[in-house]
Design a protein around this motif. Structure first.
Motif, PDB file in Angstrom:
ATOM      1  N   ASP A  66       0.821  -1.215   0.000  1.00  0.00           N
ATOM      2  CA  ASP A  66       0.000   0.000   0.000  1.00  0.00           C
ATOM      3  C   ASP A  66       0.853   1.263   0.000  1.00  0.00           C
ATOM      4  O   ASP A  66       0.358   2.359   0.240  1.00  0.00           O
ATOM      5  CB  ASP A  66      -0.940   0.007   1.206  1.00  0.00           C
ATOM      6  CG  ASP A  66      -0.205  -0.204   2.519  1.00  0.00           C
ATOM      7  OD1 ASP A  66       1.045  -0.235   2.495  1.00  0.00           O
ATOM      8  OD2 ASP A  66      -0.871  -0.312   3.557  1.00  0.00           O
ATOM      9  N   ALA A  67       2.157   1.126  -0.272  1.00  0.00           N
ATOM     10  CA  ALA A  67       3.030   2.291  -0.397  1.00  0.00           C
ATOM     11  C   ALA A  67       2.835   2.931  -1.761  1.00  0.00           C
ATOM     12  O   ALA A  67       2.119   2.411  -2.630  1.00  0.00           O
ATOM     13  CB  ALA A  67       4.485   1.875  -0.203  1.00  0.00           C
ATOM     14  N   GLU A  68       3.483   4.054  -1.978  1.00  0.00           N
ATOM     15  CA  GLU A  68       3.354   4.738  -3.272  1.00  0.00           C
ATOM     16  C   GLU A  68       3.876   3.868  -4.404  1.00  0.00           C
ATOM     17  O   GLU A  68       3.307   3.845  -5.503  1.00  0.00           O
ATOM     18  CB  GLU A  68       4.114   6.067  -3.247  1.00  0.00           C
ATOM     19  CG  GLU A  68       3.982   6.854  -4.544  1.00  0.00           C
ATOM     20  CD  GLU A  68       4.704   8.180  -4.506  1.00  0.00           C
ATOM     21  OE1 GLU A  68       4.708   8.883  -5.537  1.00  0.00           O
ATOM     22  OE2 GLU A  68       5.263   8.530  -3.448  1.00  0.00           O
ATOM     23  N   ARG A  70       4.341   0.043  -5.286  1.00  0.00           N
ATOM     24  CA  ARG A  70       3.989  -1.297  -4.853  1.00  0.00           C
ATOM     25  C   ARG A  70       4.997  -2.312  -5.404  1.00  0.00           C
ATOM     26  O   ARG A  70       5.850  -1.981  -6.216  1.00  0.00           O
ATOM     27  CB  ARG A  70       2.577  -1.661  -5.309  1.00  0.00           C
ATOM     28  CG  ARG A  70       1.483  -0.930  -4.533  1.00  0.00           C
ATOM     29  CD  ARG A  70       0.967   0.251  -5.299  1.00  0.00           C
ATOM     30  NE  ARG A  70      -0.128   0.920  -4.611  1.00  0.00           N
ATOM     31  CZ  ARG A  70      -0.797   1.928  -5.133  1.00  0.00           C
ATOM     32  NH1 ARG A  70      -0.519   2.369  -6.343  1.00  0.00           N
ATOM     33  NH2 ARG A  70      -1.753   2.516  -4.438  1.00  0.00           N
ATOM     34  N   ARG A 105      -1.843   9.574 -10.823  1.00  0.00           N
ATOM     35  CA  ARG A 105      -1.760   8.230 -10.273  1.00  0.00           C
ATOM     36  C   ARG A 105      -3.087   7.799  -9.650  1.00  0.00           C
ATOM     37  O   ARG A 105      -3.842   8.616  -9.123  1.00  0.00           O
ATOM     38  CB  ARG A 105      -0.664   8.165  -9.205  1.00  0.00           C
ATOM     39  CG  ARG A 105       0.755   8.324  -9.751  1.00  0.00           C
ATOM     40  CD  ARG A 105       1.442   6.981  -9.879  1.00  0.00           C
ATOM     41  NE  ARG A 105       2.780   7.112 -10.444  1.00  0.00           N
ATOM     42  CZ  ARG A 105       3.871   7.326  -9.732  1.00  0.00           C
ATOM     43  NH1 ARG A 105       3.787   7.477  -8.433  1.00  0.00           N
ATOM     44  NH2 ARG A 105       5.044   7.388 -10.332  1.00  0.00           N
ATOM     45  N   ASP A 106      -3.355   6.504  -9.715  1.00  0.00           N
ATOM     46  CA  ASP A 106      -4.491   5.871  -9.026  1.00  0.00           C
ATOM     47  C   ASP A 106      -5.844   6.447  -9.439  1.00  0.00           C
ATOM     48  O   ASP A 106      -6.780   6.478  -8.641  1.00  0.00           O
ATOM     49  CB  ASP A 106      -4.329   5.987  -7.503  1.00  0.00           C
ATOM     50  CG  ASP A 106      -3.036   5.349  -7.011  1.00  0.00           C
ATOM     51  OD1 ASP A 106      -2.700   4.249  -7.493  1.00  0.00           O
ATOM     52  OD2 ASP A 106      -2.360   5.957  -6.163  1.00  0.00           O
TER      53      ASP A 106
END
Length: 264
Positions: A66-68, A70, A105-106
Motif C-alpha cells: 500500500d506504499a506509493e 507497490r 496516479r491511481d
C-alpha cells in the motif's frame, strides 16, 4: 485500494533502473489507473520478468503493498498482438508520453484504457494509417479528461456549425470561424462528424473513420490543445522523431558542386 491486486490488465508506460538488479515500472491498469511498481530482480538474466515486461503489449500483473511504489509479484503475457516496430513503435511511445504527462496516479479511466488497447493493437497490426490512430486517441483522451470542447457548435453557444464554413479549434473557446490564411481550418461538416462519432456506440472505430477527411488539419490543432493542457512546448517523443528525420535527410551539396543550385 486493496493492497493485493491479481490478474490485472495492464500496460507498461515507462521503466527505469532501481538498484543494480531491479526496475521501477510506470504501469497503466484498467481498474486502478497509473500505478508505480518495483520489479525486484527484473534485470537479472534468469529473471522470469525479463522477457515479459515490455511496453506496448497487453500484460496481466499481480502486485501487493500500500506504499506509493507497490511490489510486482507476477506478470504474464495473455496473448494477442506483440510490440509495434519501426515508426509505429515511436507512435506508441508518444501515446505513452501523453498518458504519463496527463494522467494522475491511481485514477482509473476504464473506457480510455480500452481505447488505448485498440490504438496500440492498430499500431502493431499496421493496417490503419498511423496518423488516423494517433488523432483518434488524442480526441478520445482530451474528451475523457474533459478538455475537448463541443465540436458541433460554435464556441460555447448552442448554435450549430455550418457544414461548409471552415472552423478552428481553440483550447478554451471551442470552435471559431477561421480567418483568412488559416490552412489548418476544417469545415463544419468534418467537426460535426467527429462529434457524432465520439458520441456513438463505437467511439474508437467511428472516430477513426470520421478523422480521415481532416487528418492534416487536426494534427496541429489537437497538438495545440495537448501542449496547452500538459504545459510543455514539445513532447520528447515528437522531438525524437524530428531528430531521427534530421539524421536521415541527405545533406545538400554546396551550390558550386550542384549545377542546379548555382547562381548566375
Amino acid at each position: 485500494m486493496s493492497p493485493r491486486v491479481t490478474d490485472e490488465p495492464c500496460f507498461i508506460l515507462h521503466s527505469y533502473p532501481w538498484s543494480e538488479s531491479s526496475l521501477i515500472l510506470e504501469t497503466w491498469s484498467r481498474h486502478h489507473g497509473r500505478v508505480a511498481l518495483v520489479a525486484k530482480g527484473a534485470k537479472k538474466p534468469t529473471s522470469q520478468f525479463r522477457p515479459v515486461l515490455l511496453p506496448l503489449q497487453p500484460l496481466r500483473l499481480n502486485w501487493g503493498g500500500d506504499a506509493e511504489v507497490r511490489t510486482l509479484k507476477a506478470a504474464h503475457w495473455p496473448g494477442g498482438h506483440v510490440m509495434p516496430t519501426g515508426e509505429a513503435l515511436l507512435s506508441g511511445y508518444y501515446l505513452n508520453e501523453l498518458l504519463m504527462r496527463l494522467l494522475v496516479r491511481d485514477d482509473a479511466h476504464e473506457a480510455l484504457f480500452d481505447h488505448y488497447t485498440s490504438a496500440v493493437r492498430h499500431l502493431a497490426e499496421g493496417v490503419v494509417a498511423q496518423p488516423a490512430v494517433l488523432r483518434t486517441f488524442e480526441l478520445l483522451l482530451l474528451r475523457e479528461l474533459g478538455w475537448l470542447p463541443g465540436l458541433a457548435t460554435l464556441g460555447h453557444s448552442p448554435n450549430a456549425v455550418s457544414p461548409t464554413t471552415p472552423y478552428v479549434l481553440m483550447p478554451e473557446g471551442g470552435l471559431r470561424e477561421a480567418l483568412d490564411g488559416e490552412a489548418q481550418a476544417l469545415p463544419g461538416s468534418v467537426w460535426a462528424g467527429i462529434q457524432r462519432a465520439l458520441d456513438g456506440d463505437a467511439p474508437f472505430s467511428d472516430t477513426l473513420l470520421a478523422c480521415l477527411p481532416g487528418l492534416n488539419g487536426l494534427r496541429p490543432q489537437l497538438r495545440t490543445l495537448l501542449h496547452y493542457h500538459s504545459g510543455v512546448r514539445v513532447f520528447k517523443t515528437r522531438q525524437m522523431v524530428l531528430d531521427v528525420q534530421a539524421l536521415t535527410v541527405p545533406a545538400v551539396p554546396p551550390a558550386a558542386d550542384h549545377p542546379q543550385l548555382r547562381t548566375e
